[in-house]
Scaffold this motif. Structure first.
Motif, short mmCIF file in Angstrom:
data_model
loop_
_atom_site.label_atom_id
_atom_site.label_comp_id
_atom_site.label_asym_id
_atom_site.label_seq_id
_atom_site.Cartn_x
_atom_site.Cartn_y
_atom_site.Cartn_z
N GLY A 4 33.26 9.74 21.33
CA GLY A 4 32.61 9.85 20.25
C GLY A 4 31.37 10.90 20.34
O GLY A 4 30.76 11.48 19.46
N GLU A 5 30.61 10.72 21.56
CA GLU A 5 29.68 11.57 21.70
C GLU A 5 30.02 13.07 21.73
O GLU A 5 29.38 13.91 21.29
CB GLU A 5 29.07 11.05 22.91
N GLN A 6 31.23 13.32 22.19
CA GLN A 6 31.66 14.70 22.25
C GLN A 6 31.96 15.38 20.78
O GLN A 6 31.60 16.33 20.45
CB GLN A 6 33.12 14.71 23.00
N ILE A 7 32.71 14.40 19.84
CA ILE A 7 32.86 14.78 18.53
C ILE A 7 31.48 14.83 17.94
O ILE A 7 31.16 15.97 16.92
CB ILE A 7 33.42 13.75 17.64
N GLN A 8 30.40 14.07 18.04
CA GLN A 8 29.16 14.40 17.48
C GLN A 8 28.38 15.68 18.27
O GLN A 8 27.86 16.33 17.18
CB GLN A 8 28.21 12.97 17.79
N SER A 9 28.59 15.99 19.21
CA SER A 9 27.86 17.08 19.85
C SER A 9 28.70 18.44 19.26
O SER A 9 27.94 19.35 18.85
CB SER A 9 28.23 17.22 21.44
N LEU A 10 30.00 18.35 19.19
CA LEU A 10 30.69 19.62 18.49
C LEU A 10 30.37 19.62 17.08
O LEU A 10 30.27 20.78 16.78
CB LEU A 10 32.11 19.35 18.88
N ARG A 11 30.26 18.66 16.27
CA ARG A 11 29.89 18.82 15.05
C ARG A 11 28.67 19.25 14.70
O ARG A 11 28.27 20.09 13.86
CB ARG A 11 29.87 17.25 14.38
N LYS A 12 27.73 19.04 15.46
CA LYS A 12 26.24 19.39 15.40
C LYS A 12 26.21 21.17 15.68
O LYS A 12 25.54 21.81 15.06
CB LYS A 12 25.16 18.63 16.15
N THR A 13 26.79 21.44 16.67
CA THR A 13 27.04 22.70 17.40
C THR A 13 27.61 23.60 16.28
O THR A 13 27.26 24.56 15.92
CB THR A 13 27.84 22.89 18.33
N ALA A 14 28.57 22.84 15.49
CA ALA A 14 29.26 23.53 14.37
C ALA A 14 28.34 23.76 13.21
O ALA A 14 28.91 24.39 12.15
CB ALA A 14 30.54 23.31 14.10
N GLY A 15 27.19 22.99 12.94
CA GLY A 15 26.14 23.05 11.89
C GLY A 15 26.90 22.02 10.75
O GLY A 15 26.59 22.44 9.49
N LEU A 16 27.70 21.08 11.04
CA LEU A 16 28.40 20.21 9.92
C LEU A 16 27.45 18.96 9.94
O LEU A 16 27.26 18.42 10.80
CB LEU A 16 29.82 20.25 10.15
#
Length: 404
Positions: A4-16
């Motif tokens: 879950g933390e990985q998905i959240q980090s990647l989402r924020k990095t993508a600006g979504l």
């Protein structure tokens, strides 16, 4: 870091936002929120979609490898294969007793991890096979290059050995004159032996399949070079050689070959007969019309005492033969006024009949600018009992009618 933390980090990095990510994956915002809080685990097709969306490998997304290990990313083809495998392995929908959420999450993550790890292993094996194929290709190329070098070296060694075996230090020959009317050619030849012995002599020779060998002695000049002028019949396939004699042995060496001397001086004439005939297969065929078309191409050349000259036709006569009998002839007017000459001519057909097996033969009797007079076959036709008069290759095994 959890999934879950990985998905959240990647989402924020993508600006979504969670809602924007859900829209791209076809799920509600609440589903994304449950993933990021580790309340639920994304389905396998959603994991594949996020791997493509965020540009990371499946292994990195699931924390099965270091994120920077980009060499292990699955290709588009591998990701498609994962989807197909997931569909085939997915159990049919059926009621099941409720399970604890933690167990369901662990089982889902473990299953995804097993599938992804297996595909990563397949990817590594595929890349290793590709590298092996490339290595084998390089080895084959090296072997081919080495074989080529060995072959080239062997050729060079053979050339060196052949040169060492040759008794000549240097040699030369050239055509001095061609006498077309007399049918002869004269060569100027010279040769220097590699090892000279006092009292050595030399003999130059010209040999051919259509004449007896002609030989002349060489005269010694300065530098132990021998030379001679040799005249032989003007034919195709002439071989020129020299033989050195030291009083005990004779060493013979080929100087050169002329394959088409006579042919290169011949005028090329082409001709064609056209006709129409009447009569049935039970009787003779009567020709009702007859004509010819003829031409000759650019003139060949020859060398006389003043240099190279063109060979042209100076006088020519068409002749028509029926079997061995000459039945018609006419001159080719003005044939010598052009290097490229052509003519069409009507031939009287009155009274010409052909029985079964009889032939017509068109020839040209001509004199060329070299003073040669000769007759050549141009074209002809056959009459057979089961067909009309037809084009034929009338060249005979025996002599032509004009040679009898």
């Amino acid at each position: 870091m959890t999934l879950g933390e990985q998905i959240q980090s990647l989402r924020k990095t993508a600006g979504l936002s969670q809602e924007e990510l859900g829209d791209k994956l076809g799920v509600a915002r609440q589903s994304v929120s449950k993933w990021e809080s580790d309340t639920t685990v994304p389905e396998l097709d959603k994991l594949i979609a996020m791997s493509r969306l965020f540009g990371v490998s499946m292994g990195a997304l699931l924390n099965l490898e270091e994120p920077e290990d980009s060499t292990e990313e699955l290709t588009q083809r591998e990701l498609t294969a994962v989807e197909e495998i997931a569909k085939r392995l997915a159990p049919p929908a059926q009621p099941a007793p409720p399970k604890r959420r933690g167990s369901r999450m662990a089982a889902g993550a473990a299953a995804a991890a097993v599938v992804i790890a297996g595909l990563l292993l397949v990817g590594r094996i595929s890349r290793m096979q590709t590298q092996l194929d490339q290595l084998q290709g390089r080895v084959a190329g090296i072997n081919s290059d080495i074989s080529g070098q060995i072959s080239s070296l062997a050729g060079q060694v053979r050339s060196i050995l052949e040169e060492q075996d040759q008794p000549l230090a240097r040699s030369d020959y050239q055509i001095i004159e061609m006498d077309l009317a007399g049918g002869t050619v004269t060569f100027q030849l010279s040769a220097t032996p590699k090892e000279y012995h006092e009292g050595m002599t030399a003999v130059f020779s010209a040999a051919g399949t259509e004449f007896k060998t002609v030989s002349v002695p060489g005269e010694e000049e300065g530098g132990h070079t021998f030379s001679a002028r040799l005249t032989c019949p003007l034919k195709d396939g002439i071989s020129l050689s020299v033989g050195f004699n030291d009083g005990q042995t004779t060493l013979t060496q080929l100087l050169g070959q002329e394959w088409s001397l006579e042919s290169d001086t011949q005028v090329e004439v082409v001709g064609h007969l056209n006709w129409s005939a009447s009569g049935g297969p039970d009787g003779p065929r009567r020709l009702t019309a007859l004509s010819l078309r003829a031409s000759y191409v650019s003139p060949p050349g020859y060398k006389d005492v003043s240099g190279y000259q063109n060979v042209t036709i100076t006088e020519a006569t068409f002749r028509l033969w029926k079997g061995d009998s000459l039945i018609w002839s006419a001159p080719w007017e003005d044939v010598d006024k052009s290097q490229l000459a052509s003519v069409e001519m009507e031939i009287p057909a009155d009274g010409i009949t052909l029985e079964d097996g009889e032939k017509l033969l068109l020839s040209l009797l001509y004199t060329d600018s070299g003073g040669r007079t000769q007759e050549v076959e141009l074209n002809g036709g056959d009459f057979k009992d089961d067909s009309a008069v037809s084009q034929a290759a009338p060249r005979q095994n025996g002599p032509y009618p004009w040679e009898k």
